[in-house]
Design a protein around this motif. Structure first.
Motif, PDB file in Angstrom:
ATOM      1  N   GLY A  45       0.802  -1.300  -0.043  1.00  0.00           N
ATOM      2  CA  GLY A  45       0.170   0.102  -0.014  1.00  0.00           C
ATOM      3  C   GLY A  45       0.935   1.245   0.082  1.00  0.00           C
ATOM      4  O   GLY A  45       0.375   2.312   0.456  1.00  0.00           O
ATOM      5  N   GLY A  46       2.045   1.261  -0.545  1.00  0.00           N
ATOM      6  CA  GLY A  46       2.902   2.387  -0.626  1.00  0.00           C
ATOM      7  C   GLY A  46       3.825   2.567   0.414  1.00  0.00           C
ATOM      8  O   GLY A  46       4.753   3.291   0.366  1.00  0.00           O
ATOM      9  N   THR A  47       3.659   1.869   1.564  1.00  0.00           N
ATOM     10  CA  THR A  47       4.558   1.699   2.834  1.00  0.00           C
ATOM     11  C   THR A  47       5.751   0.955   2.636  1.00  0.00           C
ATOM     12  O   THR A  47       5.493  -0.248   2.417  1.00  0.00           O
ATOM     13  CB  THR A  47       3.797   1.541   3.930  1.00  0.00           C
ATOM     14  N   VAL A  48       6.697   1.095   2.938  1.00  0.00           N
ATOM     15  CA  VAL A  48       7.968   0.284   2.787  1.00  0.00           C
ATOM     16  C   VAL A  48       7.969  -0.637   4.082  1.00  0.00           C
ATOM     17  O   VAL A  48       7.801  -0.163   5.169  1.00  0.00           O
ATOM     18  CB  VAL A  48       9.276   0.978   2.977  1.00  0.00           C
ATOM     19  N   VAL A  49       7.696  -1.947   3.957  1.00  0.00           N
ATOM     20  CA  VAL A  49       7.751  -2.982   4.616  1.00  0.00           C
ATOM     21  C   VAL A  49       8.728  -4.164   4.745  1.00  0.00           C
ATOM     22  O   VAL A  49       8.818  -4.888   5.464  1.00  0.00           O
ATOM     23  CB  VAL A  49       6.257  -3.804   4.737  1.00  0.00           C
ATOM     24  N   GLY A  50       9.311  -4.012   3.703  1.00  0.00           N
ATOM     25  CA  GLY A  50      10.779  -4.921   3.598  1.00  0.00           C
ATOM     26  C   GLY A  50      11.821  -4.389   2.731  1.00  0.00           C
ATOM     27  O   GLY A  50      11.656  -3.299   2.133  1.00  0.00           O
ATOM     28  N   TYR A  51      13.136  -4.786   2.996  1.00  0.00           N
ATOM     29  CA  TYR A  51      14.233  -3.951   2.475  1.00  0.00           C
ATOM     30  C   TYR A  51      15.593  -5.025   2.199  1.00  0.00           C
ATOM     31  O   TYR A  51      15.357  -5.828   3.255  1.00  0.00           O
ATOM     32  CB  TYR A  51      14.728  -2.864   3.282  1.00  0.00           C
ATOM     33  N   ALA A  52      15.863  -5.073   1.276  1.00  0.00           N
ATOM     34  CA  ALA A  52      17.247  -6.109   1.064  1.00  0.00           C
ATOM     35  C   ALA A  52      18.428  -4.929   0.414  1.00  0.00           C
ATOM     36  O   ALA A  52      17.981  -4.608  -0.583  1.00  0.00           O
ATOM     37  CB  ALA A  52      16.941  -7.145   0.213  1.00  0.00           C
ATOM     38  N   ALA A  53      19.604  -5.097   0.742  1.00  0.00           N
ATOM     39  CA  ALA A  53      20.660  -4.392   0.190  1.00  0.00           C
ATOM     40  C   ALA A  53      21.819  -5.569   0.034  1.00  0.00           C
ATOM     41  O   ALA A  53      22.073  -6.248   0.824  1.00  0.00           O
ATOM     42  CB  ALA A  53      21.111  -3.343   1.019  1.00  0.00           C
ATOM     43  N   SER A  54      22.161  -5.395  -1.162  1.00  0.00           N
ATOM     44  CA  SER A  54      23.475  -6.178  -1.545  1.00  0.00           C
ATOM     45  C   SER A  54      24.511  -5.309  -2.197  1.00  0.00           C
ATOM     46  O   SER A  54      24.292  -4.222  -2.540  1.00  0.00           O
ATOM     47  CB  SER A  54      22.949  -7.084  -2.658  1.00  0.00           C
ATOM     48  N   THR A  55      25.553  -5.972  -2.342  1.00  0.00           N
ATOM     49  CA  THR A  55      26.869  -5.294  -2.916  1.00  0.00           C
ATOM     50  C   THR A  55      27.758  -6.424  -3.837  1.00  0.00           C
ATOM     51  O   THR A  55      27.248  -7.740  -3.759  1.00  0.00           O
ATOM     52  CB  THR A  55      27.731  -4.909  -1.818  1.00  0.00           C
ATOM     53  N   LEU A  56      28.612  -6.046  -4.570  1.00  0.00           N
ATOM     54  CA  LEU A  56      29.641  -7.123  -5.540  1.00  0.00           C
ATOM     55  C   LEU A  56      30.738  -7.122  -4.824  1.00  0.00           C
ATOM     56  O   LEU A  56      31.515  -5.873  -4.468  1.00  0.00           O
ATOM     57  CB  LEU A  56      29.398  -6.529  -6.961  1.00  0.00           C
ATOM     58  N   VAL A  57      31.273  -8.252  -4.502  1.00  0.00           N
ATOM     59  CA  VAL A  57      32.703  -8.428  -4.008  1.00  0.00           C
ATOM     60  C   VAL A  57      33.538  -9.305  -4.589  1.00  0.00           C
ATOM     61  O   VAL A  57      33.047 -10.129  -5.568  1.00  0.00           O
ATOM     62  CB  VAL A  57      32.506  -8.669  -2.459  1.00  0.00           C
ATOM     63  N   ARG A  58      34.558  -9.423  -4.521  1.00  0.00           N
ATOM     64  CA  ARG A  58      35.553 -10.423  -5.142  1.00  0.00           C
ATOM     65  C   ARG A  58      35.417 -11.793  -4.167  1.00  0.00           C
ATOM     66  O   ARG A  58      34.928 -11.707  -3.109  1.00  0.00           O
ATOM     67  CB  ARG A  58      37.040 -10.236  -4.873  1.00  0.00           C
ATOM     68  N   GLU A  59      35.595 -13.009  -4.883  1.00  0.00           N
ATOM     69  CA  GLU A  59      35.235 -14.178  -4.294  1.00  0.00           C
ATOM     70  C   GLU A  59      36.146 -14.482  -2.865  1.00  0.00           C
ATOM     71  O   GLU A  59      35.855 -14.662  -2.179  1.00  0.00           O
ATOM     72  CB  GLU A  59      35.719 -15.372  -5.400  1.00  0.00           C
ATOM     73  N   ARG A  60      37.469 -13.763  -3.047  1.00  0.00           N
ATOM     74  CA  ARG A  60      38.371 -14.107  -1.708  1.00  0.00           C
ATOM     75  C   ARG A  60      38.033 -13.270  -0.893  1.00  0.00           C
ATOM     76  O   ARG A  60      38.104 -13.397   0.452  1.00  0.00           O
ATOM     77  CB  ARG A  60      39.672 -13.888  -2.317  1.00  0.00           C
ATOM     78  N   THR A  61      37.101 -12.102  -1.059  1.00  0.00           N
ATOM     79  CA  THR A  61      36.699 -11.525   0.100  1.00  0.00           C
ATOM     80  C   THR A  61      35.536 -11.933   0.588  1.00  0.00           C
ATOM     81  O   THR A  61      35.391 -12.080   1.858  1.00  0.00           O
ATOM     82  CB  THR A  61      35.987  -9.889  -0.493  1.00  0.00           C
ATOM     83  N   ALA A  62      34.516 -12.456  -0.216  1.00  0.00           N
ATOM     84  CA  ALA A  62      33.365 -13.141   0.170  1.00  0.00           C
ATOM     85  C   ALA A  62      33.381 -14.131   0.919  1.00  0.00           C
ATOM     86  O   ALA A  62      32.739 -14.519   2.060  1.00  0.00           O
ATOM     87  CB  ALA A  62      32.426 -13.274  -1.011  1.00  0.00           C
ATOM     88  N   LEU A  63      34.386 -15.247   0.628  1.00  0.00           N
ATOM     89  CA  LEU A  63      34.655 -16.445   1.138  1.00  0.00           C
ATOM     90  C   LEU A  63      35.790 -16.552   2.426  1.00  0.00           C
ATOM     91  O   LEU A  63      36.100 -17.734   2.942  1.00  0.00           O
ATOM     92  CB  LEU A  63      34.940 -17.576   0.130  1.00  0.00           C
ATOM     93  N   SER A  64      36.085 -15.344   2.832  1.00  0.00           N
ATOM     94  CA  SER A  64      37.121 -15.188   3.953  1.00  0.00           C
ATOM     95  C   SER A  64      36.602 -14.734   5.017  1.00  0.00           C
ATOM     96  O   SER A  64      35.548 -14.286   5.043  1.00  0.00           O
ATOM     97  CB  SER A  64      38.481 -14.722   3.401  1.00  0.00           C
ATOM     98  N   GLN A  65      37.265 -14.649   6.139  1.00  0.00           N
ATOM     99  CA  GLN A  65      37.197 -13.932   7.330  1.00  0.00           C
ATOM    100  C   GLN A  65      36.769 -12.465   7.163  1.00  0.00           C
ATOM    101  O   GLN A  65      37.450 -11.798   6.642  1.00  0.00           O
ATOM    102  CB  GLN A  65      37.904 -14.038   8.339  1.00  0.00           C
ATOM    103  N   HIS A  66      35.871 -11.894   7.762  1.00  0.00           N
ATOM    104  CA  HIS A  66      35.362 -10.407   7.611  1.00  0.00           C
ATOM    105  C   HIS A  66      34.376 -10.123   8.519  1.00  0.00           C
ATOM    106  O   HIS A  66      33.565 -11.092   9.235  1.00  0.00           O
ATOM    107  CB  HIS A  66      35.005  -9.995   5.936  1.00  0.00           C
TER     108      HIS A  66
END
Length: 512
Positions: free
Chosen positions: A56-77
């Motif tokens: 009904g025009g009201t924000v009821v959900g939100y999802a934010a994503s980004t792009l990263v390198r594999e070595r960044t995504a799959l290691s400790q952070h």
């Protein structure tokens, strides 16, 4: 009737920023909400990867994503490191992994499966861009209760991963197809329930990367649509709530199986008449049934939204002026409602219920492409299916209600013919059982089916799924729309292309 709000999942833009900030304050009451600057940074860094769910025009959900390198995504952070302090500033355009920084859903709208819709939006983005997969730091809120038994979070993580313990978030995400890869220590110190830790969850795109040959396909191709058909048993009821509860049961089961559509039988709503406890003459009965329309629409629409599934709701009698029509309502999972009148009432419908035939046949737009509806007897008239196929439908739904084997087979054989001659899928659904106090709906016979063309890519006998005779049950099948397009262009026979327009054509009310 008052128009109810729609539920939409769309790309976030600057007009949503204040709503997102307000949402974060409701979702995280014990933590500082996101700032406008952080949300602006996320949207500006990667606008394609940021989604909002609006109701009904009201924000009821939100999802934010980004792009990263594999070595960044799959290691400790930590979350701060990978999200740039919540601003999305670590976005790397050449990244090969989609990283989920945030998903939040309004506490007042948790029954609408908004989280599921947001995850699906991410998955489509991953597939469209050909990325290697999706990663995110998953919370482990169950750790707080198990901290004495598992002082080291690594042992808690391993216990949940191995199935010895259940974490309400981690176990759910694993069931949804995400793999728990490793413990992320001190990922988000403010997450007290998780001890500040998280688990790296990943889903690997089955069409990309070295694992493509053996990765199980947990996310369907956009051209693949899962359909379900309910063969419903008629029952004499004492309370309308029993009817809606039973319908919701099957709708929910279809949704849990991941179906995009669920089909219900023709006249299935006439069970509501049995709640009156008195059998009315046919004309009075059908007139009484029309009084349920407003409640019927409201309840089924709410089900479609809550269960995140498109409901092709058989048929229900609707009164317009002094006339009554047999109408199929299609309730889309965003809250939109479409209708298709039965064009050809049977002789018995006209004689007993004085049902009038509709005048318009058109496809219905859905998030899986255009579909067509033919109510029972309509399937026995080839012109309707041909028009719907010409308008782009690759799936036709046929809700039926027949009392004898003869009647059932007429619809069944004609539905199979429509699938062959239009090179499309046809889904049928019928009623079984008895209604002892509802006029003209005494007994029913059904053997629901999901039918295909007969060519090499399809089932040999043209049957993708079939219900057992006169048994209440649900059938499910995956339908590949690309295969239909291939068959129409390159199949062994090409019924749509090979028509002799120089010899014959059907002219419709609109000149088509």
């Amino acid at each position: 009737m008052q128009q109810k709000p729609r539920l939409d999942v769309i790309a976030a833009d600057l007009s949503h920023v204040d709503g997102i900030v307000a949402l974060s304050a409701r979702v995280y009451p014990e933590e500082p909400p996101y700032t406008r600057g952080q949300i602006l940074g996320q949207i500006h860094a990667f606008p394609d990867g940021v989604f909002v769910a609006t109701y009904g025009g009201t924000v009821v959900g939100y999802a934010a994503s980004t792009l990263v390198r594999e070595r960044t995504a799959l290691s400790q952070h930590t979350w701060d490191e990978i999200s740039g302090g919540g601003y999305g500033s670590q976005f790397f355009a050449g990244g090969d992994w989609l990283y989920g920084m945030e998903v939040m859903v309004s506490p007042d709208h948790r029954r609408l499966r908004i989280g599921k819709r947001l995850y699906q939006a991410r998955e489509r983005l991953c597939l469209e861009r050909g990325l290697k997969g999706i990663a995110f730091g998953g919370r482990i809120p169950g750790y707080r209760r198990q901290r004495k038994a598992h002082p080291d979070p690594q042992s808690y993580f391993e216990a949940v991963r191995d199935g010895d313990l259940r974490d309400p978030v981690l176990s759910f995400q694993a069931k949804a197809g995400f793999e728990p890869l490793l413990l992320l220590r001190n990922y988000a110190p403010e997450d007290l329930a998780s001890g500040g830790h998280a688990v790296l969850m990943v889903w690997r795109n089955p069409h990309a990367g070295d694992w493509a040959d053996d990765q199980p396909l947990t996310r369907r191709d956009p051209e693949q649509v899962r359909v379900a058909s309910v063969q419903l048993k008629a029952a004499t009821l004492s309370d309308p709530e029993d009817f809606y509860r039973n319908v919701d049961y099957f709708v929910n089961i279809a949704s849990e199986y991941g179906a995009d559509f669920v089909l219900l039988p023709e006249y299935f709503s006439l069970q509501l008449l049995s709640c009156d406890g008195v059998e009315l003459p046919p004309l009075e009965a059908i007139d009484r049934a029309t009084t349920f329309t407003e409640e019927f629409i409201s309840r089924l629409r709410d089900m479609a939204i809550a269960r995140a599934i498109n409901i092709v709701a058989g048929s229900h009698p609707v009164k317009r002026g002094d006339d009554i029509y047999n109408v199929c309502h299609v309730f889309l999972r965003d809250g939109t409602v479409h209708t298709q009148d039965k064009i050809h009432p049977t002789p018995d419908e006209r004689a007993s219920f004085n049902i009038k035939g509709g005048d318009v046949v058109d496809v219905i737009p859905t998030d899986c492409g255009p579909i067509g509806v033919m109510v029972c007897y309509d399937a026995e008239f080839p012109e309707l299916a041909r028009r719907l196929s010409d308008e782009g439908a690759r799936i036709l739904f046929v809700p039926q209600n027949t009392d004898t084997v003869h009647g059932h087979l007429r619809v069944r054989y004609c539905s199979q013919a429509r699938a062959i001659e239009n090179q499309c899928y046809v889904v049928t659904s019928g009623m079984t059982g008895n209604l002892d106090n509802v006029s003209n709906i005494d007994i029913q016979y059904s053997k629901a089916a999901i039918l295909t063309p007969c060519d090499f890519p399809f089932a040999r006998d043209g049957i993708a799924a079939e219900a057992s005779e006169n048994v209440e049950m649900l059938i499910v099948a995956d339908l590949n729309l690309a295969t239909v397009s291939w068959a129409r262009a390159q199949g062994s026979v090409r019924n749509l292309r090979d028509r002799r327009f120089d010899l014959y054509r059907t002219r419709w009310y609109d000149g088509g």
